[in-house]
Design an enzyme around this catalytic site. Structure first.
Site, PDB file in Angstrom:
ATOM      1  N   GLY A   1     -59.447  -7.029 -13.565  1.00 41.66           N
ATOM      2  CA  GLY A   1     -58.353  -7.964 -13.294  1.00 41.66           C
ATOM      3  C   GLY A   1     -57.977  -7.769 -11.843  1.00 41.66           C
ATOM      4  CG  HIS A   2     -60.462  -7.703  -9.100  1.00 38.85           C
ATOM      5  ND1 HIS A   2     -61.707  -7.659  -8.544  1.00 38.85           N
ATOM      6  CD2 HIS A   2     -60.382  -6.613  -9.908  1.00 38.85           C
ATOM      7  CE1 HIS A   2     -62.360  -6.597  -9.002  1.00 38.85           C
ATOM      8  NE2 HIS A   2     -61.582  -5.953  -9.840  1.00 38.85           N
TER       9      HIS A   2
ATOM     10  CG  ASP B   1     -55.948  -1.652 -12.256  1.00 36.42           C
ATOM     11  OD1 ASP B   1     -56.625  -2.687 -12.262  1.00 36.42           O
ATOM     12  OD2 ASP B   1     -55.655  -1.016 -13.284  1.00 36.42           O
TER      13      ASP B   1
ATOM     14  CD  GLN C   1     -64.700  -2.314 -14.212  1.00 43.44           C
ATOM     15  OE1 GLN C   1     -65.862  -2.382 -13.864  1.00 43.44           O
ATOM     16  NE2 GLN C   1     -64.038  -3.379 -14.613  1.00 43.44           N
TER      17      GLN C   1
ATOM     18  CE  LYS D   1     -61.504  -2.863  -8.175  1.00 44.45           C
ATOM     19  NZ  LYS D   1     -60.462  -1.967  -8.703  1.00 44.45           N
TER      20      LYS D   1
HETATM   21  P1  GDP Z   1     -57.600  -4.491  -8.429  1.00 45.22           P
HETATM   22  O1  GDP Z   1     -58.041  -4.464  -9.850  1.00 45.22           O
HETATM   23  O2  GDP Z   1     -58.104  -3.339  -7.642  1.00 45.22           O
HETATM   24  O3  GDP Z   1     -57.908  -5.804  -7.746  1.00 45.22           O
HETATM   25  O4  GDP Z   1     -56.017  -4.358  -8.452  1.00 45.22           O
HETATM   26  P2  GDP Z   1     -54.995  -5.156  -9.424  1.00 45.22           P
HETATM   27  O5  GDP Z   1     -54.896  -6.552  -8.934  1.00 45.22           O
HETATM   28  O6  GDP Z   1     -55.349  -4.932 -10.843  1.00 45.22           O
HETATM   29  O7  GDP Z   1     -53.672  -4.326  -9.182  1.00 45.22           O
HETATM   30  C1  GDP Z   1     -53.113  -4.194  -7.922  1.00 45.22           C
HETATM   31  C2  GDP Z   1     -51.686  -4.772  -7.960  1.00 45.22           C
HETATM   32  O8  GDP Z   1     -50.992  -4.352  -6.823  1.00 45.22           O
HETATM   33  C3  GDP Z   1     -51.659  -6.299  -7.932  1.00 45.22           C
HETATM   34  O9  GDP Z   1     -50.524  -6.729  -8.641  1.00 45.22           O
HETATM   35  C4  GDP Z   1     -51.500  -6.608  -6.444  1.00 45.22           C
HETATM   36  O10 GDP Z   1     -50.872  -7.864  -6.208  1.00 45.22           O
HETATM   37  C5  GDP Z   1     -50.625  -5.472  -6.010  1.00 45.22           C
HETATM   38  N1  GDP Z   1     -50.811  -4.992  -4.627  1.00 45.22           N
HETATM   39  C6  GDP Z   1     -51.946  -4.934  -3.903  1.00 45.22           C
HETATM   40  N2  GDP Z   1     -51.706  -4.327  -2.709  1.00 45.22           N
HETATM   41  C7  GDP Z   1     -50.393  -4.015  -2.706  1.00 45.22           C
HETATM   42  C8  GDP Z   1     -49.542  -3.342  -1.774  1.00 45.22           C
HETATM   43  O11 GDP Z   1     -49.956  -2.882  -0.716  1.00 45.22           O
HETATM   44  N3  GDP Z   1     -48.235  -3.178  -2.142  1.00 45.22           N
HETATM   45  C9  GDP Z   1     -47.739  -3.641  -3.319  1.00 45.22           C
HETATM   46  N4  GDP Z   1     -46.459  -3.434  -3.585  1.00 45.22           N
HETATM   47  N5  GDP Z   1     -48.506  -4.286  -4.219  1.00 45.22           N
HETATM   48  C10 GDP Z   1     -49.811  -4.447  -3.915  1.00 45.22           C
HETATM   49  P1  IMO Z   2     -60.252  -3.379 -12.160  1.00 44.89           P
HETATM   50  O1  IMO Z   2     -61.524  -4.016 -11.658  1.00 44.89           O
HETATM   51  C1  IMO Z   2     -58.429  -0.230 -14.574  1.00 44.89           C
HETATM   52  C2  IMO Z   2     -60.687   1.126 -18.087  1.00 44.89           C
HETATM   53  C3  IMO Z   2     -60.051   0.841 -19.443  1.00 44.89           C
HETATM   54  C4  IMO Z   2     -60.575   2.024 -20.226  1.00 44.89           C
HETATM   55  C5  IMO Z   2     -61.978   2.216 -19.675  1.00 44.89           C
HETATM   56  C6  IMO Z   2     -63.080   1.571 -20.529  1.00 44.89           C
HETATM   57  O2  IMO Z   2     -59.156  -4.346 -12.384  1.00 44.89           O
HETATM   58  O3  IMO Z   2     -59.890  -2.201 -11.324  1.00 44.89           O
HETATM   59  P2  IMO Z   2     -63.799  -0.977 -20.856  1.00 44.89           P
HETATM   60  O4  IMO Z   2     -63.035  -2.156 -21.369  1.00 44.89           O
HETATM   61  O5  IMO Z   2     -64.318  -1.139 -19.481  1.00 44.89           O
HETATM   62  O6  IMO Z   2     -64.880  -0.528 -21.808  1.00 44.89           O
HETATM   63  O7  IMO Z   2     -62.716   0.224 -20.827  1.00 44.89           O
HETATM   64  O8  IMO Z   2     -61.984   1.630 -18.388  1.00 44.89           O
HETATM   65  N1  IMO Z   2     -60.849  -0.056 -17.218  1.00 44.89           N
HETATM   66  C7  IMO Z   2     -60.069  -0.333 -16.157  1.00 44.89           C
HETATM   67  N2  IMO Z   2     -58.965   0.289 -15.692  1.00 44.89           N
HETATM   68  N3  IMO Z   2     -58.926  -1.284 -13.913  1.00 44.89           N
HETATM   69  C8  IMO Z   2     -60.041  -1.904 -14.342  1.00 44.89           C
HETATM   70  O9  IMO Z   2     -60.657  -2.878 -13.640  1.00 44.89           O
HETATM   71  C9  IMO Z   2     -60.647  -1.458 -15.535  1.00 44.89           C
HETATM   72  N4  IMO Z   2     -61.726  -1.847 -16.254  1.00 44.89           N
HETATM   73  C10 IMO Z   2     -61.857  -0.970 -17.262  1.00 44.89           C
HETATM   74  O10 IMO Z   2     -58.656   0.811 -19.350  1.00 44.89           O
HETATM   75  O11 IMO Z   2     -59.836   3.184 -19.907  1.00 44.89           O
HETATM   76 MG    MG Z   3     -57.225  -4.576 -11.767  1.00 46.34          MG
END
Ligand code: GDP
Ligand code: IMO
Ligand code: MG
Length: 429
Positions: free
Chosen positions: A40-41, A13, A225, A16
């Site tokens: 979840g991206h 998270d 991840q 990415k």
């Molecule tokens: P990922 O799994 O690495 O793609 O990240 P996620 O999408 O799960 O979580 C990142 C969250 O932060 C999302 O809600 C993005 O829209 C948000 N986000 C990304 N970059 C920034 C930033 O620079 N500032 C803020 N405030 N939010 C951001």
């Molecule tokens: P993105 O790509 C954050 C964590 C779960 C749990 C562990 C194992 O959005 O960064 P799993 O379901 O993979 O067997 O769970 O890994 N986990 C993540 N945490 N971002 C993710 O993906 C994750 N994918 C798995 O919360 O601790």
């Molecule tokens: Mg994510």
């Protein structure tokens, strides 16, 4: 540069989705190499927010080919929910073919019993806090050599035999967990209509991706991840079941390491983690809650509140090392606005005061050592160059760069595409 790998340098998270979406403006191909619908991206375009799970984050760019590599585990039902939603929102053509979205015929299928097992295990004492998407049990089947590669769906008799053998192995496990094994017929009934839709998208993506790299096309390898969730390099056993670090880009796509030009690590300006496991800089206080609220730190897959804490530089140094990072992207710097003084973990010490490396497997008996940096109060979302940042924010960026010895080439100051300070063209050189 043509082949650029992007990985999370923390526990996932890191943003990415946003960074891959921006870099895709220039890319010919975006390839996911590991994980499955546990990812979840988030992509934000104007007021529109799209969360992709299996589909690469380059999907919003119509001229870019998106590829799901063989290191992935794919729930066909979940894939089509995602595709249908993107079609409904006008983000994908109704008549989708392998030209826009190609799926590896060697990626493995997540089947309904994988999800059931994952869910039942999470109700028991050994719960890890997984996303309950069946990812772990599916990789278990793959490594146990009884998994279902998607290519098998071209032959439903073969599929039936594989499912039958897997169910034989899982039935006692399901029963011990208080569940019931489905019949092979049940599974096949669910699978057949999905297979009919999926088979036209299947191909040998390894050849496709390698050919694109050889032809000097711009290819992004999108990690899922993060390094600290990697099965080999993460905080085991509180990890996911795949290779989330840079090496996974080769294993999960069939492109050799000599073909990779650059490895980019994404790091949030603070730390978060979802699910169980060690998190030495965690904040269980009002500051942690402010980070969660301001950073909207709630899981994009499960909606769970993310655990929050200070930035951990020994952990980041570790990620720089095991990924061989060439550069960093620092995200969510804007979230630190107004937080007051900022702490950054710069080292770990044992009770006797001796220095310790980042505690990968067990944080017990290891204390983080913090340095305090001045905070700032100005909002950062309008900054487009480093010079636009307040001095304290610039110093925070410089401090990280200096300490971990890796250049920061992008600073993200908001979730939108334009809320970005891009310092170096990712494909330059
Ligand atoms: P990922 O799994 O690495 O793609 O990240 P996620 O999408 O799960 O979580 C990142 C969250 O932060 C999302 O809600 C993005 O829209 C948000 N986000 C990304 N970059 C920034 C930033 O620079 N500032 C803020 N405030 N939010 C951001
Ligand atoms: P993105 O790509 C954050 C964590 C779960 C749990 C562990 C194992 O959005 O960064 P799993 O379901 O993979 O067997 O769970 O890994 N986990 C993540 N945490 N971002 C993710 O993906 C994750 N994918 C798995 O919360 O601790
Ligand atoms: Mg994510």
């Amino acid at each position: 540069m043509t082949a650029v790998v992007i990985v999370g340098a923390q526990w996932g998270d890191e943003g990415k989705g946003k960074v891959v979406d921006i870099f895709t403006e220039q890319a010919d191909m975006v390839v996911r190499f590991g994980g499955g619908p546990n990812a979840g991206h988030t992509l934000v375009v104007g007021d529109d927010k799209v969360v992709v799970r299996l589909i690469p984050s380059g999907i919003l760019h119509p001229r870019t080919r998106c590829v799901l590599g063989q290191g992935m585990v794919i729930d066909p039902a979940s894939l089509f929910v995602e595709i249908d939603e993107l079609v409904r929102r006008g983000r994908l053509p109704v008549e989708l073919d392998g030209g826009r979205l190609a799926v590896s015929d060697r990626a493995h299928a997540i089947l309904p019993y994988h999800v059931t097992i994952d869910t039942l295990r999470e109700q028991g004492r050994g719960a890890l806090g997984t996303t309950k998407r069946g990812v772990g049990p599916c990789y278990e089947d793959k490594v146990g050599r009884r998994g279902l590669p998607l290519g098998a769906l071209r032959d439903m008799d073969k599929t039936r035999a594989i499912v039958g053998a897997a169910l034989e192995a899982w039935t006692p496990v399901l029963q011990a967990l208080g569940g019931m094994a489905p019949s092979v017929d049940d599974v096949m009934r669910t699978l057949e209509p999905l297979a009919a839709r999926l088979v036209p998208l299947l191909c040998d993506t390894s050849q496709l991706v390698e050919a694109a790299v050889r032809a000097k096309k711009k290819v992004l390898f999108e990690g899922a991840q993060g390094t600290l969730l990697d099965i080999d390099h993460g905080t085991y056993p509180f990890v996911t079941s795949s290779s989330a670090s840079a090496g996974g880009a080769c294993v999960g796509t069939g492109v050799g390491p000599t073909r990779i030009d650059k490895v980019f690590g994404l790091v949030k300006a603070y730390s978060t983690r979802v699910g169980g496991g060690p998190f030495p800089t965690e904040l269980d206080d009002a500051t942690g809650e402010r980070l969660r609220q301001k950073g909207a730190e709630f899981g994009s897959v499960t909606g769970r509140p993310r655990r929050t804490g200070w930035l951990d530089l020994p952990a980041l140094e570790y990620a720089v090392r095991v990924n061989g990072l060439d550069a960093l992207a620092l995200t969510k710097l804007d979230v630190l606005t107004g937080l007051g003084d900022l702490k950054v973990c710069v080292a770990y010490r044992a009770a006797d005061g001796s220095a310790r490396p980042f505690p990968i497997d067990d944080a017990k008996g290891t204390m983080p050592v913090y340095e305090t940096l001045p905070g700032w109060t100005e909002p950062l979302d309008r900054a487009r160059t480093l010079a636009d940042l307040p001095k304290a924010a610039r110093e925070y960026v410089a401090f990280i760069e200096r300490r971990v010895g890796c250049p920061i080439e992008l600073v993200s100051v908001g979730s939108r595409r334009d809320e970005t300070i891009l310092l170096v063209d990712p494909f330059a050189g």
